[in-house]
Design an enzyme around this catalytic site. Sequence first.
Site, short mmCIF file in Angstrom:
data_model
loop_
_atom_site.label_atom_id
_atom_site.label_comp_id
_atom_site.label_asym_id
_atom_site.label_seq_id
_atom_site.Cartn_x
_atom_site.Cartn_y
_atom_site.Cartn_z
CG ASP A 20 -2.09 0.91 1.08
OD1 ASP A 20 -2.37 1.37 -0.05
OD2 ASP A 20 -2.75 1.20 2.10
CG ASN A 68 -7.75 -2.09 -5.31
OD1 ASN A 68 -6.81 -2.86 -5.12
ND2 ASN A 68 -8.00 -1.10 -4.46
C1 IPE Z 1 -5.26 -2.86 -0.32
O1 IPE Z 1 -4.94 -1.54 -0.50
C2 IPE Z 1 -5.27 -3.56 -1.66
C3 IPE Z 1 -3.97 -3.72 -2.30
C4 IPE Z 1 -2.82 -3.41 -1.76
C5 IPE Z 1 -4.01 -4.28 -3.63
P1 IPE Z 1 -6.07 -0.42 -0.65
O2 IPE Z 1 -5.37 0.86 -0.76
O3 IPE Z 1 -7.00 -0.77 -1.74
O4 IPE Z 1 -6.84 -0.59 0.72
P2 IPE Z 1 -7.74 0.45 1.55
O5 IPE Z 1 -8.67 1.07 0.55
O6 IPE Z 1 -6.82 1.43 2.17
O7 IPE Z 1 -8.42 -0.39 2.57
C1 IPE Z 2 -1.40 0.28 -3.44
O1 IPE Z 2 -1.24 1.65 -3.42
C2 IPE Z 2 -1.60 -0.26 -4.83
C3 IPE Z 2 -2.95 -0.76 -5.10
C4 IPE Z 2 -3.93 -0.81 -4.25
C5 IPE Z 2 -3.21 -1.25 -6.45
P1 IPE Z 2 -2.47 2.65 -3.43
O2 IPE Z 2 -2.80 2.98 -4.83
O3 IPE Z 2 -3.58 2.12 -2.61
O4 IPE Z 2 -1.82 3.90 -2.71
P2 IPE Z 2 -2.49 4.90 -1.66
O5 IPE Z 2 -3.06 4.05 -0.56
O6 IPE Z 2 -3.53 5.66 -2.39
O7 IPE Z 2 -1.36 5.74 -1.19
MG MG Z 3 -4.10 2.32 -0.65
#
Ligand code: IPE
Ligand code: IPE
Ligand code: MG
Length: 241
Positions: A20, A68
């Site tokens: 994340d 996602n």
């Molecule tokens: C969790 O991250 C999913 C992945 C790392 C693929 P998210 O960024 O989607 O999770 P939330 O929305 O903070 O729970």
């Molecule tokens: C994780 O990084 C990657 C995926 C969930 C695909 P994020 O895109 O969730 O990054 P933040 O949480 O917005 O910083």
């Molecule tokens: Mg995220």
Amino acid sequence: MTSESFNGSSVPNHVAIIMDGNGRWAKQRGLPRIKGHENGAESVRAIIKACRNAGVKYLTLYAFSIENWVRPRAEITALMGLLKRFLTNEEHELHENKVRLRVTGQLADLPKAVQAGLRNVMGRTKDYQEGQLILALSYGGRREIAHAVREIARRVKQGSIDPEDVDEDLVSANLYLPDVPDPDLLIRTSGEMRLSNFLLWQVSYSELYVTDVLWPDFREEQFKEALAEYAHRNRRYGDIE
Ligand code: IPE
Ligand code: IPE
Ligand code: MG
């Protein structure tokens, strides 16, 4: 007794990672989110190598959750493009190191070209025994448990098992990848203290490690810190001391 002798190996056999913070990494630099994902892909490469160096046999990466799909179309398209590029660029590494690629989640939800790329590489690496790289794609933990329950219900309806036969082992045996051992260590980058629907059944007794480091900044050095902390954990499994 040392924690090593009492609790098994000090190196986790299976590490699962909630990768994340790509968006925040980009935002901090005034860059578009996709730049965060691109740099995150470099971290993926680095951590695969770090696992090999450390002797970690299974690595599960949460690359795209079932939730996602609500993200902007352009971001999803860019992520899928990155995934395809990653497969093309990394396949030789898998062959060189005899690592098997697998997917957990709803493969059929992905764009056809991505599915084809994944199936090809999975097929070509399926006999490798040195390690497994498992990509969680369109993955949801509750969805996986519902899938297991559905399979079991089917067998009960057919009469091949009784409701009394349903136990923890049977649920585990009906998950997406029943032969994969539960994660020993679950890492989440970017500081969020939640599971976000990842491997709900399997992390029942995993050690948790949350770091504020954003995923694109999480490389071998940071991974080693997580392993070092894991090595000091006392996995009691409900027992004393
Ligand atoms: C969790 O991250 C999913 C992945 C790392 C693929 P998210 O960024 O989607 O999770 P939330 O929305 O903070 O729970
Ligand atoms: C994780 O990084 C990657 C995926 C969930 C695909 P994020 O895109 O969730 O990054 P933040 O949480 O917005 O910083
Ligand atoms: Mg995220």
